[in-house]
Design a protein around this motif. Structure first.
Motif, PDB file in Angstrom:
ATOM      1  N   GLU A   1       0.825  -1.192   0.000  1.00 49.02           N
ATOM      2  CA  GLU A   1       0.000   0.000   0.000  1.00 49.02           C
ATOM      3  C   GLU A   1       0.868   1.254   0.000  1.00 49.02           C
TER       4      GLU A   1
ATOM      5  N   GLY B   1       4.154   1.541  -0.461  1.00 46.96           N
ATOM      6  CA  GLY B   1       5.362   1.575  -1.277  1.00 46.96           C
ATOM      7  C   GLY B   1       6.568   1.226  -0.423  1.00 46.96           C
ATOM      8  N   GLY B   2       7.623   0.740  -1.081  1.00 44.92           N
ATOM      9  CA  GLY B   2       8.823   0.395  -0.327  1.00 44.92           C
ATOM     10  C   GLY B   2       8.892  -1.090  -0.041  1.00 44.92           C
ATOM     11  N   LEU B   3       8.556  -1.875  -1.049  1.00 50.22           N
ATOM     12  CA  LEU B   3       8.567  -3.326  -0.842  1.00 50.22           C
ATOM     13  C   LEU B   3       9.971  -3.872  -0.653  1.00 50.22           C
ATOM     14  N   SER B   4      10.978  -3.054  -0.975  1.00 45.79           N
ATOM     15  CA  SER B   4      12.340  -3.555  -0.780  1.00 45.79           C
ATOM     16  C   SER B   4      12.599  -3.816   0.696  1.00 45.79           C
TER      17      SER B   4
ATOM     18  N   TYR C   1       7.220 -10.954  -7.151  1.00 47.37           N
ATOM     19  CA  TYR C   1       7.053  -9.537  -7.448  1.00 47.37           C
ATOM     20  C   TYR C   1       6.722  -9.318  -8.920  1.00 47.37           C
TER      21      TYR C   1
ATOM     22  N   PHE D   1       0.081  -7.146  -6.156  1.00 45.39           N
ATOM     23  CA  PHE D   1      -0.496  -6.210  -7.132  1.00 45.39           C
ATOM     24  C   PHE D   1      -1.700  -6.799  -7.838  1.00 45.39           C
ATOM     25  N   CYS D   2      -2.186  -7.919  -7.335  1.00 45.24           N
ATOM     26  CA  CYS D   2      -3.349  -8.504  -7.961  1.00 45.24           C
ATOM     27  C   CYS D   2      -4.585  -7.699  -7.587  1.00 45.24           C
ATOM     28  N   ALA D   3      -5.639  -7.952  -8.351  1.00 48.83           N
ATOM     29  CA  ALA D   3      -6.895  -7.287  -8.032  1.00 48.83           C
ATOM     30  C   ALA D   3      -7.399  -7.812  -6.698  1.00 48.83           C
ATOM     31  N   ASP D   4      -8.237  -7.015  -6.060  1.00 50.85           N
ATOM     32  CA  ASP D   4      -8.775  -7.454  -4.782  1.00 50.85           C
ATOM     33  C   ASP D   4      -9.530  -8.767  -4.966  1.00 50.85           C
TER      34      ASP D   4
END
Lengths: 745, 308
Positions: free
Chosen positions: A111, A113-116, A376, A397-400
């Motif tokens: 949500e 950001g910052g998946l690293s 990812y 990042f899939c749809a809900d």
């Protein structure tokens, strides 16, 4: 001539390095003090002490022995089941904790950001777990590394691999496997389970623990190699049975890997141990899952039931299965080939414990990274079914309402992934996902096996196979318009898994039965058998099985089922070691001490002779040490009439860790004393004439579990001694019969 | 599972239900076995049909049917019950069909199910009605087909599958509090969607995030407690589809560069590790065991002699 005896050894690939290796002493100081690999004494020493004891024993006592054998087998099964249960629950809890933590983190950062950061967290958690798992293995008990199956194979074959059945090994193995599975490595817990069962068996049957300095004073009769090995085979069977929920498979595993002599009563007892083990595991897991008393969920790895109609197979599919078997064999051989070179590299360059720990941590980190990248960048989103079995579905990042399908394969413990590959309905994975998964997991698993962590190779192999098998199923279904003809891709996943596993480990009979039992469907017996046969044939064409490769790299004098072909022209005269150090029947203590202290005499048995050099018996190093320790000298016996006579019990008490000769103090006066070996030596050792062929000698060793075979001439004079190491160095290579030099470990 | 399989043995009689494609119903019927005339002895109905074998002449047989003796004929009370069952059955089905898409099965038809199941309970109970008659045997168990039981079984399966019990009050009169709250949230979200639908979708995504998120959280909470029924699941599915597919409001594929940077760093570490250990660590050599052999020098020659 076709048969040229060549001298080969792995470290002398380039002759100069081999030559250098012969001269330079071992670099690692601790290595030198390590005992050589020795054989186990399966042959009963029928000396006078033994005969006396047998005479003293009543009929009831023998019955009691028989009963206590059963009791021990029951105990072995029970404890093995308990350990399996402990491992299972610990892994489930810890892995659950880890995955929940990472999942929450990923959800948060998807949500914001910052998946690293999530990636780093995952990497850190993995490396942390694996670090502990690797530290205990590398620094405390290196023998606990790997799956343990090669070591148990060696033990059952008759090679005493040092420290392989110690309590410390068991603890390190169990804790280590929990850490490495939780650490997300591409490993399974089934191989270590087999090892654990074997260690438990060795411990329980002795009724004491030398490590804990505790002697329960029970089962003293079983403190011998012969008895111990029988129990160890029961333990290995119990381990297999707990790991796969396959009691019959366990018994057959012991039969296939271990037994050179095998009797029906022992088989029956081993079967008892396996059954008890499966059902102990069942029972405790049923309590854990809040369904006490429900006994139908056996095995650490549960493949689930293959019972639905879609899982039926048809005659026209058999050729397809066989083709898949061939693919599995080829891939397995490739896997073994890569792992072989990797292992050689590791033996040569990554041998320090701290380097090994670092390597394991790096593998863990890379595994997490690769998994993360895969997830990812995967765009394979699948709707979340009403009865979804995924425990940690990742949306990313899939749809809900949908989840990332790559994550079900990677973001899970390996055995759960296997199960979802077997059982998830058609359309859960698309072919790109499966292809990528197979590719990455293949290399990860190959890289992982051989690290200094306690980990098995069964589950990763199954997982690789299941992935490409499922891929095959999907591709087949897409080639025809009537998709119903090929039914369920889960079926192909199962066949692929069997093929891949068969291609890597090359087990035959027991693996078939294990797979059939684990799937709970007998009708799969035929396809699985065909697949494993094909995989073995194809794989053997290229490369040996993984376990055999590691046994070879460990320089273990392993005796295969048969003597190498085309070796009949070799006779005992060429094979034997000569000259042999012999002892006189009444020998000076000084001579004995010198003989034992002499590092160049690495034999453990000494022919006993009467002048002139006529063979009259055989005595073992361990017996001599006990005799020296108790100072059984002729002169002392004369002077102190009251001295207690040495009994068989004294030898058993010293078993299995006989002190080294250096620790026994013999004074200058005592050196002049004499020792009478008549009572203690084995008066009827096996002997062969000089012209006996190698296969004949081999058969004696394999069938009787011999340790020493004395070669005599026509006048019964000792001319040489054949040991396991003399036989194991011959094998059939590309240029006919080759002689392999065993390295000292 | 094993229990279930075991019961299949005598469930054979009613297996034709499942051949209609309602395989999942097995569980339901099996667990409800107390209420079902499970042990309905099929052989009995066979034997009774043997006694009252229809005559060869069909016109005559009609006469015969109408004149069954009193004791085997269905009682007044039971036929009344049967009629009532029929009425309510039709009413329920009539309610269900229009509620199929979008699914409103639970909200609209729960009372219908309630009244239907009341009648069926009455029929299947072994309590005696007026006139000391139990309708269970005469209606449910007298023949091989067991039509009433079959019909009810179908609808019962639908009810169980829809999971409506979770969304309505215990007396099945109307939606329960959770459902009502969920529905208000849903309405809010849909209104929001309606409001911004025309313009730019990014604005919609921004403005409707709050109600949508509330709704989503509520749904996830209910999913965890497994207090969901088909109505809610369906509405949520549609909303999610609108949100992610139609309006494209799912999370963007974020910043990829840091992830790539971190992972390539990770992937480089092993290369460095292996290279450095290759270059710096001393190679470990193994000492070979040299066998003491009799005539070890000429043994090779020996072998060759033998060969030739």
């Amino acid at each position: 001539m076709a048969n040229i005896t060549k001298k080969v050894s792995w470290s002398s690939r380039g002759d100069e390095s081999g030559a250098a290796g012969e001269e330079t002493p071992l670099l690692n100081g601790s290595e030198q003090s390590r005992p050589l690999r020795q054989s186990l004494d399966y042959d009963n020493i029928e000396n006078q002490l033994f005969l006396e004891e047998e005479r003293r024993m009543s009929f009831v006592a023998f019955r009691c022995l028989e009963i206590s054998r059963w009791v021990i087998c029951g105990l072995i099964g029970f404890l093995t089941g308990l350990i399996a249960c402990f491992i299972d629950i610990a892994v489930e809890q810890l892995a659950g904790l880890k995955y929940r933590l990472i999942k929450e983190n990923i959800v948060k950062f998807t949500e914001a950001g910052g998946l690293s950061i999530s990636l780093l967290l995952w990497v850190a958690l993995n490396s942390f777990c694996v670090m502990w798992g690797s530290i205990i293995v590398a620094f405390i008990e290196p023998i606990a590394a790997g799956s343990g199956i090669p070591q148990i194979k060696c033990f059952l074959n008759g090679v005493k691999v040092p420290r392989v059945v110690r309590l410390k090994t068991l603890v390190v193995k169990v804790v280590g496997v929990i850490f490495s599975v939780v650490g997300g490595l591409a490993v399974g817990k089934e191989g270590p389970m087999i090892h654990s069962g074997a260690v438990l068996a060795a411990g329980v049957s002795q009724g004491r623990s030398t490590s804990l300095k505790k002697d329960f004073k029970i089962f003293e009769y079983f403190r011998r190699d012969t008895e111990k090995r029988d129990f160890v085979s029961a333990g290995a069977a119990a381990g297999v049975s707990a790991a796969f929920g396959a009691p019959v498979g366990g018994v057959l595993f012991s039969l296939e890997e271990g037994a050179s002599f095998w009797n029906q009563m022992l088989t029956w007892r081993i079967f008892f141990a396996s059954m008890i083990s499966t059902f102990t595991l069942n029972f405790f897991l049923s309590i854990y899952h809040n369904k006490p008393g429900e006994l139908s969920n056996p095995g650490l790895i549960n493949f689930g039931r293959f019972e639905s109609e879609a899982m039926e197979y048809n005659l026209y599919e058999i050729p397809l299965f066989i083709a898949m078997g061939a693919i599995g064999g080829g891939l397995g051989a490739f896997f073994n080939f890569l792992n072989y070179w990797l292992t050689i590299f590791r033996i040569r360059y990554v041998h320090r414990p701290c380097l090994q720990v670092m390597e394991a941590m790096l593998v863990a980190a890379v595994t997490a990274t690769v998994a993360f990248i895969m997830i990812y960048f995967s765009t394979d989103c699948q709707p979340l079914g009403p009865d979804h079995t995924e425990e940690y579905p990742l949306q990313l990042f899939c749809a809900d309402g949908e989840y990332n399908s790559m994550a079900t394969a990677f973001f899970n413990t390996p055995e759960r992934s296997v199960r979802s590959l077997f059982h998830n309905p058609t359309g859960t994975y698309n072919s790109l996902t499966l292809g990528l998964f197979t590719l990455t997991y293949f290399f990860l698993a190959c890289w992982t096996y051989g690290l200094a962590v306690s980990a098995g190779v069964f589950i990763p192999s199954l997982l690789i196979g299941a992935a490409w098998g499922r891929l095959c199923g999907i591709l087949l279904a897409s080639t025809t318009s009537t998709a119903s003809m090929w039914a369920d891709p889960g079926k192909y996943a199962l066949i692929g898994a069997a093929a891949q596993l068969g291609g890597i480990v090359r087990m035959t009979l027991s693996l078939t039965v294990i797979m059939v039992e684990a799937t709970g469907n007998v009708t799969y017996g035929l396809p699985i058998m065909l697949v494993l046969m094909t995989a073995k044939i194809v794989g053997d064409y290229f490369q040996e099985g993984l376990y055999d490769l590691h046994i070879k790299l460990g320089s273990v004098p392993f005796l295969h089922w048969e003597a190498p072909a085309t070796s009949h022209w070799l006779t005992a005269r060429e094979v034997m070691s000569s000259p042999v150090t012999c002892l006189n029947r009444i020998e000076k203590v000084g001579t004995i001490v010198d003989t034992l202290s002499n590092t160049s005499t690495n034999h453990n048995g000494f022919p006993v002779v009467v002048q002139p050099a006529k063979l009259c018996g055989l005595i073992l190093r361990s017996q001599l040490i006990v005799l020296l320790k108790h100072k059984v000298f002729v002169e002392l016996a004369r002077s102190r009439l009251t001295q207690r006579k040495l009994q068989l019990k004294d030898f058993r008490d010293a078993y299995p860790r006989f002190p080294p000769i250096q620790s026994i103090h013999v004074s200058q006066d005592e050196r002049e004393c004499m020792m009478d070996l008549t009572e203690f030596m084995n008066p009827t050792p096996y002997t062969v004439p000089q012209d006996t062929s190698l296969p004949r000698v081999f058969k004696l060793f394999r069938a009787l579990g011999l340790r020493h075979l004395v070669v005599v001439d026509d006048d019964n004079r000792v001319v040489g001694l054949v040991t396991r190491k003399d036989l194991a160095r011959y094998h059939v290579g590309k240029h006919g019969l080759e002689e392999l030099h065993l390295a000292q470990t | 599972m094993s229990l279930h399989r075991y019961e299949l043995g005598f469930l054979l009689i009613i297996l034709n239900i499942y051949s209609l494609g309602l395989i999942d119903a097995v569980n339901v019927t099996a667990s409800d076995s107390a209420a079902n005339p499970l042990q309905a002895p099929s052989y009995q109905s066979h034997s009774s049909s043997a006694v009252y074998k229809p005559a060869v002449d069909s016109s005559y047989s009609i006469n015969l049917l109408s004149s069954f003796p009193e004791d085997v004929e269905i009682s007044e009370y039971c036929s009344e019950m049967l009629r009532l069952f029929g009425q309510r059955y039709v009413a329920y089905v009539n309610c269900l069909i229009p509620a199929a898409r979008p699914v409103r099965v639970c909200q609209n038809c729960s009372p219908g199910y309630k009244s239907l199941s009341d009648v069926f309970l009455n029929i299947s109970s072994d309590q005696m009605g007026p006139g000391n008659v139990s309708c269970r045997d005469s209606i449910l168990r007298s023949d091989r087909l067991m039509l009433v039981f079959l019909l009810y079984g179908n609808l019962d399966t639908i009810w169980e599958k829809s999971n409506c019990k979770q969304c309505v009050t215990t007396d099945l009169k109307g939606p329960n509090n959770d459902t009502l709250y969920y529905l208000t949230l849903l309405n809010q979200t849909i209104t929001c969607f309606e409001k911004y639908k025309e313009g730019n979708h990014t604005e919609l995504c921004k403005s409707c995030t709050l109600p949508y998120k509330d709704l989503n959280d509520m749904y996830s909470g209910m999913e965890k407690n497994s207090t969901l029924c088909i109505d809610l699941e369906d509405s949520m599915n549609m909303t999610r589809k609108l949100w992610s597919k139609n309006f494209g409001c799912s999370y963007p594929h974020g910043e990829t560069i840091p992830v790539i940077a971190v992972s390539s760093f990770m992937l480089f570490l092993p290369i460095i590790f292996y290279l450095s250990s290759f270059l710096h660590s001393e190679q470990k050599k193994r000492k070979l065991i040299h066998p003491k052999r009799a005539k070890s020098h000429n043994s090779l020659m020996n072998i060759q002699d033998k060969q030739s």
